[in-house]
Write a protein that holds these residues in place. Structure first.
Motif, short mmCIF file in Angstrom:
data_model
loop_
_atom_site.label_atom_id
_atom_site.label_comp_id
_atom_site.label_asym_id
_atom_site.label_seq_id
_atom_site.Cartn_x
_atom_site.Cartn_y
_atom_site.Cartn_z
N ILE A 1 31.11 17.87 57.20
CA ILE A 1 32.55 18.13 57.07
C ILE A 1 32.77 19.64 57.07
O ILE A 1 32.08 20.37 56.37
CB ILE A 1 33.11 17.50 55.78
N CYS A 2 33.72 20.08 57.84
CA CYS A 2 34.08 21.50 57.90
C CYS A 2 35.34 21.74 57.07
O CYS A 2 35.35 22.58 56.17
CB CYS A 2 34.31 21.91 59.34
N ALA A 3 36.40 21.00 57.39
CA ALA A 3 37.68 21.21 56.71
C ALA A 3 38.55 19.97 56.84
O ALA A 3 38.34 19.15 57.74
CB ALA A 3 38.39 22.42 57.30
N ILE A 4 39.51 19.86 55.93
CA ILE A 4 40.46 18.76 55.98
C ILE A 4 41.88 19.32 55.89
O ILE A 4 42.10 20.37 55.29
CB ILE A 4 40.21 17.73 54.85
N LEU A 5 42.79 18.62 56.51
CA LEU A 5 44.21 18.98 56.47
C LEU A 5 44.89 18.04 55.50
O LEU A 5 44.82 16.82 55.64
CB LEU A 5 44.81 18.84 57.87
N VAL A 6 45.56 18.62 54.48
CA VAL A 6 46.08 17.82 53.38
C VAL A 6 47.57 18.08 53.20
O VAL A 6 48.02 19.22 53.24
CB VAL A 6 45.34 18.20 52.07
N TYR A 7 48.32 17.00 53.01
CA TYR A 7 49.73 17.13 52.63
C TYR A 7 49.79 17.54 51.17
O TYR A 7 49.12 16.95 50.33
CB TYR A 7 50.47 15.80 52.79
N VAL A 8 50.60 18.55 50.87
CA VAL A 8 50.75 19.04 49.50
C VAL A 8 52.23 19.02 49.16
O VAL A 8 53.07 19.35 50.00
CB VAL A 8 50.17 20.47 49.37
N GLY A 9 52.54 18.66 47.95
CA GLY A 9 53.93 18.60 47.50
C GLY A 9 54.59 19.98 47.49
O GLY A 9 53.98 20.98 47.86
N PRO A 10 55.83 20.04 47.04
CA PRO A 10 56.56 21.30 47.02
C PRO A 10 55.90 22.33 46.11
O PRO A 10 55.17 21.99 45.19
CB PRO A 10 57.94 20.91 46.51
N GLY A 11 56.17 23.59 46.40
CA GLY A 11 55.58 24.67 45.62
C GLY A 11 54.34 25.22 46.29
O GLY A 11 54.00 24.85 47.41
N SER A 12 53.67 26.09 45.61
CA SER A 12 52.46 26.71 46.15
C SER A 12 51.33 25.69 46.20
O SER A 12 51.18 24.88 45.27
CB SER A 12 52.03 27.88 45.27
N PRO A 13 50.52 25.73 47.27
CA PRO A 13 49.40 24.79 47.34
C PRO A 13 48.34 25.15 46.32
O PRO A 13 48.12 26.33 46.04
CB PRO A 13 48.88 24.98 48.76
N PRO A 14 47.69 24.17 45.73
CA PRO A 14 46.61 24.48 44.78
C PRO A 14 45.42 25.08 45.52
O PRO A 14 45.12 24.69 46.65
CB PRO A 14 46.26 23.12 44.18
#
Length: 86
Positions: A37-50
């Motif tokens: 695994i290299c990287a994943i694309l993740v949906y993140v809620g509002p605000g700054s991403p963790p």
């Protein structure tokens, strides 16, 4: 919801489905296919991403498993959410 890239950086337990093994990156990865695994694309809620993930959805875990099995980015059709590298 915005999407962010997280690089796979395995820790003491290298399980690719553990959220703690991913860290936020600010560029799109250049990797695509491979055995790791290299990287994943993740949906993140509002605000700054963790900076570090705390949750990986069942669907994304399925994409990770499929990617490791097929050595191809996932899902097989449409926008890729899981990239691999050698």
């Amino acid at each position: 919801m915005p999407r962010y890239w997280y690089a796979y950086v395995p820790g003491a337990n290298p399980d690719p489905t553990l959220p703690a093994n991913y860290i936020l990156i600010i560029i799109k990865p250049t990797c695509t296919t491979g055995f790791i695994i290299c990287a994943i694309l993740v949906y993140v809620g509002p605000g700054s991403p963790p900076v570090q993930l705390t949750f990986i959805s069942v669907r994304l875990r399925s994409y990770i498993a499929n990617a490791l099995t097929t050595t191809a980015p996932q899902p097989a059709a449409g926008k890729y959410f899981v990239y691999l590298k050698n």
